[in-house]
Design a protein around this motif. Sequence first.
Motif, PDB file in Angstrom:
ATOM      1  N   VAL A 131       0.849  -1.187   0.000  1.00 26.97           N
ATOM      2  CA  VAL A 131       0.000   0.000   0.000  1.00 26.97           C
ATOM      3  C   VAL A 131       0.883   1.235   0.000  1.00 26.97           C
ATOM      4  O   VAL A 131       1.743   1.399   0.881  1.00 26.97           O
ATOM      5  N   ALA A 132       0.700   2.083  -0.988  1.00 25.32           N
ATOM      6  CA  ALA A 132       1.433   3.354  -1.031  1.00 25.32           C
ATOM      7  C   ALA A 132       0.855   4.296   0.022  1.00 25.32           C
ATOM      8  O   ALA A 132      -0.353   4.555   0.033  1.00 25.32           O
ATOM      9  N   GLU A 133       1.714   4.780   0.908  1.00 26.36           N
ATOM     10  CA  GLU A 133       1.251   5.683   1.966  1.00 26.36           C
ATOM     11  C   GLU A 133       1.305   7.144   1.543  1.00 26.36           C
ATOM     12  O   GLU A 133       1.012   8.027   2.348  1.00 26.36           O
ATOM     13  N   ARG A 134       1.627   7.365   0.291  1.00 27.13           N
ATOM     14  CA  ARG A 134       1.544   8.699  -0.301  1.00 27.13           C
ATOM     15  C   ARG A 134       1.209   8.518  -1.773  1.00 27.13           C
ATOM     16  O   ARG A 134       1.668   7.572  -2.420  1.00 27.13           O
ATOM     17  N   ASN A 135       0.391   9.398  -2.292  1.00 27.53           N
ATOM     18  CA  ASN A 135       0.049   9.358  -3.708  1.00 27.53           C
ATOM     19  C   ASN A 135       1.325   9.586  -4.524  1.00 27.53           C
ATOM     20  O   ASN A 135       1.927  10.652  -4.459  1.00 27.53           O
ATOM     21  N   PRO A 136       1.782   8.600  -5.307  1.00 26.49           N
ATOM     22  CA  PRO A 136       3.046   8.771  -6.032  1.00 26.49           C
ATOM     23  C   PRO A 136       2.999   9.884  -7.066  1.00 26.49           C
ATOM     24  O   PRO A 136       4.048  10.417  -7.448  1.00 26.49           O
ATOM     25  N   TYR A 137       1.795  10.268  -7.499  1.00 23.63           N
ATOM     26  CA  TYR A 137       1.678  11.322  -8.506  1.00 23.63           C
ATOM     27  C   TYR A 137       1.837  12.720  -7.915  1.00 23.63           C
ATOM     28  O   TYR A 137       1.807  13.702  -8.650  1.00 23.63           O
ATOM     29  N   THR A 138       2.001  12.806  -6.584  1.00 21.65           N
ATOM     30  CA  THR A 138       2.208  14.103  -5.934  1.00 21.65           C
ATOM     31  C   THR A 138       3.627  14.275  -5.422  1.00 21.65           C
ATOM     32  O   THR A 138       3.925  15.297  -4.805  1.00 21.65           O
ATOM     33  N   LEU A 139       4.506  13.309  -5.666  1.00 20.66           N
ATOM     34  CA  LEU A 139       5.863  13.386  -5.127  1.00 20.66           C
ATOM     35  C   LEU A 139       6.641  14.531  -5.756  1.00 20.66           C
ATOM     36  O   LEU A 139       6.637  14.722  -6.974  1.00 20.66           O
ATOM     37  N   ALA A 161      10.538  16.515  -6.097  1.00 23.36           N
ATOM     38  CA  ALA A 161      11.929  16.096  -6.254  1.00 23.36           C
ATOM     39  C   ALA A 161      12.569  15.881  -4.887  1.00 23.36           C
ATOM     40  O   ALA A 161      12.445  16.704  -3.986  1.00 23.36           O
ATOM     41  N   GLY A 162      13.244  14.747  -4.735  1.00 25.13           N
ATOM     42  CA  GLY A 162      13.956  14.462  -3.499  1.00 25.13           C
ATOM     43  C   GLY A 162      13.100  13.948  -2.360  1.00 25.13           C
ATOM     44  O   GLY A 162      13.610  13.707  -1.261  1.00 25.13           O
ATOM     45  N   GLN A 163      11.803  13.761  -2.588  1.00 27.17           N
ATOM     46  CA  GLN A 163      10.924  13.281  -1.525  1.00 27.17           C
ATOM     47  C   GLN A 163      10.859  11.754  -1.531  1.00 27.17           C
ATOM     48  O   GLN A 163      10.862  11.127  -2.577  1.00 27.17           O
ATOM     49  N   ASP A 164      10.817  11.178  -0.333  1.00 27.58           N
ATOM     50  CA  ASP A 164      10.711   9.730  -0.202  1.00 27.58           C
ATOM     51  C   ASP A 164       9.292   9.259  -0.503  1.00 27.58           C
ATOM     52  O   ASP A 164       8.315   9.994  -0.319  1.00 27.58           O
ATOM     53  N   PHE A 165       9.213   8.017  -0.940  1.00 25.98           N
ATOM     54  CA  PHE A 165       7.935   7.370  -1.226  1.00 25.98           C
ATOM     55  C   PHE A 165       7.737   6.269  -0.183  1.00 25.98           C
ATOM     56  O   PHE A 165       8.394   5.232  -0.231  1.00 25.98           O
ATOM     57  N   PRO A 166       6.835   6.460   0.783  1.00 27.47           N
ATOM     58  CA  PRO A 166       6.623   5.448   1.824  1.00 27.47           C
ATOM     59  C   PRO A 166       5.632   4.382   1.374  1.00 27.47           C
ATOM     60  O   PRO A 166       4.577   4.686   0.814  1.00 27.47           O
ATOM     61  N   VAL A 167       5.978   3.128   1.638  1.00 25.48           N
ATOM     62  CA  VAL A 167       5.148   1.995   1.256  1.00 25.48           C
ATOM     63  C   VAL A 167       5.020   1.066   2.459  1.00 25.48           C
ATOM     64  O   VAL A 167       5.990   0.852   3.195  1.00 25.48           O
ATOM     65  N   ARG A 168       3.842   0.492   2.640  1.00 22.49           N
ATOM     66  CA  ARG A 168       3.591  -0.451   3.732  1.00 22.49           C
ATOM     67  C   ARG A 168       3.259  -1.821   3.155  1.00 22.49           C
ATOM     68  O   ARG A 168       2.487  -1.938   2.201  1.00 22.49           O
TER      69      ARG A 168
END
Length: 265
Positions: free
Chosen positions: A166-174, A176-183
Motif C-alpha cells: 500500500v502506497a502511503e503517499r500518492n506517487p503522482y504528488t511526489l 523532487a527528493g521526496q521519499d515514497f513510503p510503502v507499507r
Amino acid sequence: MALTMALSGAPPLLAHDVWIEPSSYLPAPGQLVGVRLRVGQDLVGDPIPRIPALVNQFVVEDAGGRRPVVGRPDADPAGLLRVARPGLHIVGYFSHPSRIELPADKFNAYLVAEGLDAVTAQRARRNETGASARELYSRCAKSLLLVGPPGQAQGDRALGFPLELVAERNPYTLGAGQDFPVRLSYQGQPLAGALVVAMNSLNPDAKQAVRTDAKGRVRLRLRPGGMWLVKAVHMVAAPAGADAEWESFWASLTFETPAGNAALD
C-alpha cells in the motif's frame, strides 16, 4: 483448489514477477483502459490472458466504491476498465493458487533471489536443503491510475489481499527528493523483515532493495519518468492437505512517474 503450472501460464524458473500494466496510467475521464497482466523479470514480460479459473478477484476501486474489472476469457488485455471519476483508481488482481515443483538448486536460488532467508534457514534446520520443493503460489498485483490532477487527499488503500503493498503517499504528488513510503502487510498485519524491491522501466537494472521495518514500512527514493514496479514475496508453510510444503504470495504495485509532472520537477 490449486491449479496446475500449465494452466497458470507460469513463467520460466526464477522469473516469477507478475504485474499490472494498463494501457494508460493517466487516462482521461471516460477513457477505456486495457488492463494487461504481465509475467517476467526486470519489467520484460509476456502477456497473461484472462483465465477465469485463475481469477479470485479482479477489481477497481475509486471514490465511488469497488467494482469488477470486466473482460473476455483468454483475452489480452485481461481486463477492460472505463474510468469516469477524477482521482486515484486502484486496480487489483488476486489469483487462485497454482502449484509448482522445483528441484533443490532452483528452489534454493529462488529463495536467495527473493530474500526469503527464513525459509532457507528452516530448510537447513530440517536437512532439506538438498530436497526438491512443492509450492503453491498466488498473485496479489495492484496498479495506481490517476484521472485528472493529483491531490494529496487521493490515496492508495488496502484491497484485502493476503499480501499487499500500500502506497502511503500518492506517487503522482511526489516532489523532487521526496521519499515514497510503502507499507507491506500479510493477512492484514504489518510484515516485518520482508524484502521490498523497486525498479523503473527506464533502467530496470538499477533496483532499490530494502527490508521492511517492524511496522512493515519502507521508504523509497523514486526518479521521475517511467513506470515503477514495487514488489515483495512472502512464503509460509502450506496448509495441511495442500500437496505442497510451502505457500507463497507475490505482491506487486505499479504506477507511473511522468517526467513532465510539475510535482516531480
